[in-house]
Design a protein around this motif. Structure first.
Motif, short mmCIF file in Angstrom:
data_model
loop_
_atom_site.label_atom_id
_atom_site.label_comp_id
_atom_site.label_asym_id
_atom_site.label_seq_id
_atom_site.Cartn_x
_atom_site.Cartn_y
_atom_site.Cartn_z
N GLU A 124 0.82 -1.21 0.00
CA GLU A 124 0.00 0.00 0.00
C GLU A 124 0.85 1.27 0.00
O GLU A 124 0.32 2.38 0.05
N GLY A 125 2.18 1.11 -0.02
CA GLY A 125 3.07 2.26 -0.04
C GLY A 125 3.20 2.96 1.30
O GLY A 125 3.68 4.10 1.37
N LYS A 126 2.81 2.28 2.38
CA LYS A 126 2.87 2.89 3.72
C LYS A 126 4.10 2.45 4.50
O LYS A 126 4.30 2.87 5.64
N ALA A 127 4.92 1.60 3.93
CA ALA A 127 6.13 1.12 4.58
C ALA A 127 7.16 0.80 3.51
O ALA A 127 6.83 0.67 2.32
N VAL A 128 8.41 0.68 3.93
CA VAL A 128 9.49 0.37 2.98
C VAL A 128 10.21 -0.90 3.43
O VAL A 128 10.05 -1.36 4.57
#
Length: 284
Positions: free
Chosen positions: A245-249
């Motif tokens: 979801e693009g909320k963590a790397v």
């Protein structure tokens, strides 16, 4: 530092039996050799041990023949993923209802038919990519050192004339079992998950299957044998969902970001020191 601590622990275990008149000196000597090997394992030694360990594991299981539906399915799933850089992988299926999979340092990857029955194709690809990650990042090297250290401790105990020694003697042939049961760290699991997620995306596979695979594993319960070496699937699923979801790397991106921050701080300090030196030179 980790190697020094590991060696000291192994040597300490030997010291506890070294002066006992009932000590079996042959076993004590073997324990000392294993303790040193645990610290000084080279990549070539790891490869040799992995080949022998893989052959032993295969000899204790029913390996699916090429004509088996499981072998054919695995062949279809892995496609041409037999070579990645300098790494070479080999795949086989164990015909057993156990939900399990493992890898060895030589690129051996084994999947149990019970796991294949439980997972979809893309979920299996995630598991395969995860095991590939453990090999690529040399996590198995650490497991081999743990197994050798365990062997050293067992032999040190077995060298004594005691009830504990009798129990340890009966376990001397269990090196591969210790190796397969040695638990990966949470960081190693995350790194292998990240490796597989990248693998899934680069190959055009359904990356969401990484999350569903881990959620299925979470339903097995904490006492399941697979989870003894692959812990906390529920939390790992949440983490990968955050990435999707693009909320963590990934761990690699986190390390890269930390390095950039550290490098920036170091450069700032260096510039301040240079400025101070120039100011002092001006005063003189």
């Amino acid at each position: 530092m980790h190697n020094i601590i590991l060696l000291l622990l192994c040597l300490l275990s030997l010291c506890t039996v070294g002066c006992d008149e009932n000590t079996d000196m042959r076993l004590a000597t073997e324990a000392g050799i294993d303790a040193v090997r645990a610290v000084a394992l080279t990549d070539k030694a790891v490869q040799r041990m992995a080949v022998r360990s893989s052959a032993y594991a295969d000899s204790k299981q029913r390996v699916a023949p090429a004509t088996s539906k499981y072998a054919r399915r695995l062949q279809r799933l892995v496609g041409d993923h037999y070579q990645t850089g300098e790494l070479t992988f080999n795949y086989k299926v164990y015909l057993a209802q156990e939900v399990n999979a493992f890898a060895m340092a030589d690129g051996t990857i084994r999947v149990y038919s019970g796991l294949m029955d439980m997972f979809t194709d893309d979920e299996l690809r995630f598991v395969i990519g995860h095991e590939m990650g453990h090999v690529a990042m040399k996590h198995i090297h650490k497991k081999l050192r743990i197994a050798y250290a365990s062997s050293a401790v067992r032999k040190a105990i077995a060298a004594t004339d005691s009830t504990a020694g009798e129990i340890a003697r009966s376990q001397l042939g269990g090196f591969v079992k210790v190796l397969l049961g040695a638990q990966f760290s949470q960081l190693e699991e995350k790194e292998a998950d990240d490796y597989s997620l990248i693998f899934m995306r680069e190959q055009g596979y359904a990356a969401q299957a990484a999350v569903t695979a881990l959620k299925k594993l979470a339903t097995l319960g904490n006492n399941h044998s697979f989870l003894s070496s692959h812990p906390a699937p529920g939390k790992r699923a949440e983490r990968l969902q955050q990435q999707l979801e693009g909320k963590a790397v990934s761990i690699a991106d986190q390390k890269k970001g930390l390095w950039e921050k550290t490098k920036g701080a170091v450069l700032m300090v260096v510039n301040l020191l240079l400025g101070l030196l120039r100011w002092l030179a001006g005063l003189l």
